[in-house]
Structure formats: C-alpha cells, structure tokens
Design an enzyme around this catalytic site. Structure first.
Site, PDB file in Angstrom:
ATOM      1  N   ASP A 193     -42.248 -11.989  21.964  1.00  0.00           N
ATOM      2  CA  ASP A 193     -43.030 -11.094  22.802  1.00  0.00           C
ATOM      3  C   ASP A 193     -43.556  -9.894  22.022  1.00  0.00           C
ATOM      4  OD1 ASP A 193     -44.017 -10.390  25.447  1.00  0.00           O
ATOM      5  OD2 ASP A 193     -42.591  -8.732  25.373  1.00  0.00           O
ATOM      6  N   ARG A 194     -42.966  -9.586  20.865  1.00  0.00           N
ATOM      7  CA  ARG A 194     -43.402  -8.435  20.073  1.00  0.00           C
ATOM      8  C   ARG A 194     -44.690  -8.711  19.309  1.00  0.00           C
ATOM      9  NH1 ARG A 194     -41.951  -3.551  21.694  1.00  0.00           N
ATOM     10  NH2 ARG A 194     -39.810  -3.643  22.445  1.00  0.00           N
ATOM     11  N   MET A 274     -45.105  -5.995  31.512  1.00  0.00           N
ATOM     12  CA  MET A 274     -46.456  -5.442  31.483  1.00  0.00           C
ATOM     13  C   MET A 274     -47.054  -5.433  30.080  1.00  0.00           C
ATOM     14  SD  MET A 274     -47.211  -4.742  34.587  1.00  0.00           S
ATOM     15  CE  MET A 274     -48.712  -3.810  34.273  1.00  0.00           C
ATOM     16  N   ARG A 275     -46.294  -5.874  29.075  1.00  0.00           N
ATOM     17  CA  ARG A 275     -46.833  -5.821  27.716  1.00  0.00           C
ATOM     18  C   ARG A 275     -48.066  -6.703  27.575  1.00  0.00           C
ATOM     19  NH1 ARG A 275     -42.457  -6.491  24.967  1.00  0.00           N
ATOM     20  NH2 ARG A 275     -42.151  -4.296  24.443  1.00  0.00           N
ATOM     21  N   ALA A 276     -48.093  -7.849  28.261  1.00  0.00           N
ATOM     22  CA  ALA A 276     -49.244  -8.744  28.154  1.00  0.00           C
ATOM     23  C   ALA A 276     -50.511  -8.058  28.649  1.00  0.00           C
ATOM     24  CB  ALA A 276     -48.978 -10.021  28.954  1.00  0.00           C
TER      25      ALA A 276
END
Length: 708
Positions: A193-194, A274-276
């Site tokens: 995810d990073r 919410m990173r996407a």
C-alpha cells in the site's frame, strides 16, 4: 561510474515509463512498484530514470541533504542557517535484499566510540536516499525487519534511531521504487500500500519488438558511451519536459467533478482507507501537468485509476492485480459532472483526451517504438459455499454422492474433475517446537540476526552483531593493566561480545494432500481445498516456503517443489483432480524424500509437515504381506524418528468416525485436528499444549511421546 542505459532507448513498456515520469514530476505520488516476469528490463528502466532527475540543491557538507532554502532544524549536522548551498545530481540509492538494519538506518560509529570515547552517528541508506530515489530490486524478498523500518520512514518522512546510547532523528523523504517477480512470492500488504503506483510488465510476443530490444541491448553492451551519445538529444528533451511539468504542477486545478469521480471510483472498487483517493488525486494532477494543462480531465482520472488502484483492490494474496475497465468506465460515466468530462473537445499537447500518456518514442534512426501491453484481466479463486456433506464411510472406490451433471468422471480411470475451493478462513498459528536458526520469518521461535537482544556470547567466527555493553564490561577491568591513558578504551579481540537475539523464523511447510476417492465427494473436497488454501494464506503471511504433495490411485506426486511462491501452490491446488485408491504410505514416503533433499539444501530451515487426509489407506498388499495401513504406519514412524514436526488435518466427517487420522498422528508423534478445530479458537490452546508436552518429554526422556 558506468554509463546508464538511456531511458528513451527503452523499448515499449509505456505504462512503466509513464509511471516513473509521473513520479519524477511529482514525488508526492509515492513511488512505483514494478511487477513482472524475469528478464523484462525492469531494473534497467528504473536505473535509467536517475539520469533524468533534476539536480538537487543541498547544504554544502551536510550528510543528510538538507535544502538550503528550508534546512531541517533538527538535522544532526545542523544548524544550517548560514551554511552555503550547492547542487548535486539526484541520487538513486539501491537497498540490497540482504542489507543489515544498521546499514539501512545508520548506527553508532563503533570505531570512534571505542578508540576516542566519542558518540558519533554514521548515517545509513535512508539518509543517502533523502530527496532522491530509494530503489529495492526483488522487494518481495526483503526481510521483515527491513520492511518495518521502511514503513516507518515512509509514513513519517523521517528516520528515528534509538540504540546503543545514540538518539538520532533525520529527515528521510524519498521516492520508493521496487521491482519484483510474483513467481518468487508476494509482498506484504502494508508495504504494498505504500507504493503509489503499480505497473505490470511482460516481454513482448511481437517478433519485431523483440528484435529491436536485442539490437539496442547489443549496441549498448558493445559501446555504452557511444550508444548513450546517440540518444542524448531525446534524453535532453525529456529532461526539459520534466522540468517544465514540475514548474506547471502548482498551477493545475483539481475540480470538484474530478474529485467526485476519484472518490466514486475508490468506493466502487472497495479499496481500504483513504490513501488511494489521495494518490489518485496527485497522479491525475501530475498527468495534467505532464500533458501541459492546468485542468484535470476525466481521462486523467481514468489513467490514474489504472495506475493507482490495481494493487489496492486485492482482497487476499491470491487475487491477481488488475481492474475491470468496463466497471471503471461505468463509474466515471455515472459520476461525471454536468458539463461532461470537460475535456474531449480540448486535444491538449498529447492528442484527444489529453491523458498525458507517452507516445511511441522514435529512435535515432526514426524507428517507432511499439505499443504497451494491456492491463491483465481481473481474476480470483472461485469459491463454493455449499455446506459439507456428512461422510457415510464409503469405500475409496465409491464416491459418497453421484457426480453432478456437467462433471463426468473420466472413463476408465476413476478420476473426477477438479472442484473449486471453499471460501478461505483465518487459521490459528501452527509452529515448530523448540528454538531454530532458520531464515527470518514470522512462524516459529528462532535465534536470528534481528529481533530482541536476549544476551551475549563470545563470537565463534566473524563478529556480526556487537553487544556494546557486554564488550565494554569485558574490557573495563583491564584498562589499567593495559596502560590506558586517553579517553578511549583499550579493547582486544577477546573482549568482543556477540549479541544473541531471538526473533521468528520462516519454515518449510510441506502439504501432503489426500486426493483419493474417499475424499472425492465434491462438497467435501471443496471444504478440504478451502482449508488448505487457508493454511497457504497463513504460510504467505508468515513468510514460509511451501511444497505440495498429492497422492491418489497408485502413487504420490510432487505437485509443487518447495518454493516461496504461495500463489503457485494455490494454483496447483485449484486444479487438483480426485479419485482412485488411497496410497497414504506413498504420500508419506514422497514427503520424506523431499524433506531429505531440502535438509541438504537448507539445513537451517526446519520443516512442518501438514498431512490433510481422512486417514484411510488402501491398495494391494506387498510381497512381504504388509497391508496398506501397516505400510502407512511404518512411513509415519520414519518421520517421527527424524523429529519432523507434524500436524494431521482430519477430514473425516459424518456420524460414524473411525479415528484413522488420529492413529496416523500418533504414529507421526504429532497431533491431529479436525477441519472445525482448524478455524476454532480452541486450536491455539491445543497446539500450545501439544508443543509443551513434546518439549517436556524431550527434556526428560530424550524423545517425544506419541500424541494421544
């Protein structure tokens, strides 16, 4: 310094080149993960990017690359209020898979500490990569302790070092780029995810494109400097375009309509967190700047989704990355603004739609580069939610229920076609008793190079992890006799102490799966496959190697030699057919042969044998008169004599149970658990009790007792 392969000379791979260039325009996008088969020039393309990055202004003499316009007030080399500024090329720092923790984050300068009595910090790779690129080849093979440190630095934009009396904090903001071959195992979800963007690369199947790849590579190998000179014009033009796009980036406007499409797309694909949304917004903005526009269009949002979402929509490690493009188009159409996408009438510098993609790159001779590859279709393991039918105790040669229409038996072989696995579930931890010394992982206790320090010892060979306090304590009583007169210690070889640490190791989990007729009832085999798939998921999370042996008919087969790719084991399991007799002894003997070879290859990696069966054993008697049950018991005792940790997953069901799996576990001197216990909380206590009993028996009798 060797001449890098020119970025503009890379053939094809449009998505990869675009993703790298977007990060060069806007480092806030968050980096790139490059997935692909071996030999596809992943590393070549990434290394070529460094020559295109603009120079970085830094404080002269600062080891932590502080910006002279905004120096870090907490820089260990500071303060820098009046320090002169200079410029240097952007760095691409490579993190080797086998790097040590000290090399990554830095450590106390032991030489100066012992000789001069000075606490001095020696920076690591995170400091070198600040305001540059941190590149990890084969990132999926990176040890867990290094992954944890990368996660901390990526999340906080700083590296904190607290060890050996040293407390240091320095900025560590870098563009993270990783390459990996999925065949060698997947990446931990937290690190996955990073990465802001992900791209899939594969070798072209077009002969003309492959010819051009070989031609350019041979020309580069023959004369790197001359080859690079022929591409200097294209490199300069691309570098200038990056600088122009960076200058335009602050002026790009991300309107409410585009934001709504981004949010709706992330919600439609059910990505976590919410990173996407944030990465998509930054990517769409960078795409607009790359295309020379100040407005974000629907095409930018679509391209951003294709780059930022495939690796985030995976629900488990066996789901292939990718997006359903029809669903993406429907979502964007449903949530477009009142004025449409607002961009189809404005072709922009890159053609209709203005998506900002890279057009085919002409070569020096005017040859046009090939088009990129399509995004792979989304796929995933099927499931069967039908409840498990009771076992009626039928013989091996007779299935419990008739074969449904559309799934006929193969004539003359008794073999039934493969069934899909039931929905996987979370299993409880199974571990190997004792304290090992294998590769770093997350399953069993082990002495490792990384983990909590439990003590010190004299080094048996080369010193790898100094226990500073124990070394000083050993040297201190002898300082007067050694004539010490300065601030430093007089240390000799005999004073050095090696730190002993305890962590977790990865094991070799060898599955031995019964695929005979007694397991062939479709609903029952579906549940069994679901259980094995669940255990494979657990092995993936614990960084194990896995192997798969199946037995049916007259023999056992090594369906998958021990590998780090759990995906490959899941694929073999999914296509596993069933039927025929139950050569249980053959399966156990095949497992013994596999483990014998693996002990020679990797003696430090301890095995865990998982036998998935109902315990039946059928077949003809041997020439000596031994029946199949006796042969299976003899093979099981062979594993027990070598101390192989084993668990039998009992697949027997129905109102009448013969308890054959429990008898097999007793011969293996392991333990037996049912499918229900595999997912029940009680199994954790059961395994702990069995492990404690085994350890106590070994301590008192030198040999474990058999499980009841």
């Amino acid at each position: 310094m060797s001449t890098p392969f020119p970025f503009t000379a890379v053939v094809g791979m449009d998505d990869l080149r675009l993703a790298l260039l977007l990060n060069a325009v806007s480092p806030a996008v968050g980096g790139v993960l490059v997935r692909g088969e071996k030999g596809t020039a992943k590393s070549t393309a990434v290394r070529a990017l460094s020559a295109l990055l603009p120079e970085v202004p830094v404080v002269a003499g600062c080891r932590f690359s502080c910006d002279p316009g905004a120096p870090d007030p907490r820089c260990p080399d500071g303060p820098h209020e009046t320090a002169p500024g200079t410029s240097r090329p952007a760095r691409m720092v490579e993190l080797p898979v086998g790097a040590s923790e000290d090399r990554l984050v830095g450590a106390l300068d032991i030489e100066r500490a012992l000789s001069e009595g000075v606490k001095a910090f020696e920076p690591g790779l995170l400091a070198d990569a600040h305001r540059g690129v941190l590149y990890v080849d084969e990132v999926n093979l990176l040890h867990d302790h290094l992954v944890d440190l990368l996660l901390d630095a990526a999340a906080m934009g700083a590296s904190y070092v607290e060890r050996e009396g040293v407390s240091v904090r320095h900025a560590a903001r870098f563009l993270l780029v990783g390459t990996m071959n999925p065949e060698e195992g997947e990446l931990r979800p937290q690190l996955l995810d990073r990465f802001g963007l992900t791209v899939e690369v594969a070798a072209s199947r077009e002969p003309e494109q492959r010819v051009e790849v070989v031609r350019r590579r041979l020309a580069y190998d023959d004369e790197p400097a001359g080859f690079a000179a022929r591409w200097a014009g294209e490199e300069t033009a691309l570098r200038d375009r990056i600088v122009t796009a960076r200058a335009l980036l602050p002026e790009v406007r991300l309107g409410d309509a585009a934001l709504l499409q981004i949010a709706a797309t992330c919600a439609a694909f059910e990505v976590d967190g919410m990173r996407a949304d944030i990465v998509m917004a930054r990517t769409a903005t960078a795409l607009a700047a790359w295309a020379g526009r100040t407005d974000v269009l629907a095409e930018d949002v679509r391209q951003a989704a294709l780059l930022a979402l495939p690796h985030r929509r995976r629900r488990n490690p066996f789901d292939a990355p990718g997006l359903d493009e029809d669903k993406l188009d429907d979502t964007l159409e449903e949530f477009k603004g009142e004025d449409g996408d607002g961009g189809d009438d404005d072709p922009g510098p890159d053609g209709p739609g203005g998506g900002g993609g890279i057009p085919p790159q002409p070569g020096p001779e005017g040859s046009e580069g090939p088009e990129g590859t399509d995004t792979p279709p989304e796929s995933g393991a099927g499931t069967d939610d039908t409840p498990v039918e009771p076992d009626t105790g039928a013989r091996d040669d007779t299935p419990v229920e008739p074969e449904p229409q559309g799934q006929p038996r193969r004539a003359g072989s008794g073999e039934q076609s493969a069934v899909r696995a039931a929905e996987p579930f979370r299993t409880k931890a199974l571990s190997v008793p004792g304290l090992g010394e294998g590769a770093a992982g997350r399953r069993s206790r082990a002495r490792t190079e990384h983990g909590r320090t439990t003590g010190s010892r004299r080094p048996g060979g080369a010193l790898t992890k100094l226990h500073l306090a124990a070394t000083v304590q050993a040297a201190a009583p002898h300082q007067r006799a050694r004539g010490r007169s300065g601030p430093g210690l007089v240390v000799r070889r005999d004073d050095l102490r090696q730190a002993t640490r305890e962590g977790r190791e990865g094991n070799l989990v060898l599955f031995v799966v019964d695929a005979s007729g007694s397991m062939a009832a479709r609903r029952r085999m579906s549940a069994v496959k679901g259980a094995v798939l669940s255990l494979l998921l657990d092995a993936y999370q614990r960084r194990d190697k896995v192997g798969l042996i199946t037995f049916r008919g007259k023999e056992a087969e090594l369906a998958l030699p021990p590998t780090s790719s759990v995906d490959a084991a899941a694929a073999r399991l999914e296509s596993l057919p069933t039927g025929g007799r139950t050569p249980l002894a053959a399966g156990l003997l095949k497992a013994h042969d596999v483990l014998r070879v693996e002990r020679l290859r990797d003696p430090a990696r301890r095995p865990l044998l998982l036998v998935v069966t109902d315990g039946r054993a059928t077949g003809a008697r041997t020439a000596g008169g031994a029946d199949p049950v006796a042969l299976a018991a003899r093979a099981a005792r062979l594993h027990a004599s070598e101390g192989t940790a084993s668990v039998v997953v009992d697949c027997e069901s129905g109102p009448v149970r013969l308890g054959l799996a429990a008898s097999l576990a007793a011969e293996l001197e392991g333990t037996a658990i049912t499918l229900d216990e595999l997912r029940a909380d009680s199994i954790a206590g059961l395994v702990r009790d069995v492990q404690r009993d085994v350890q106590q028996d070994r301590a008192h009798n030198g040999r474990p007792r058999r499980a009841a």
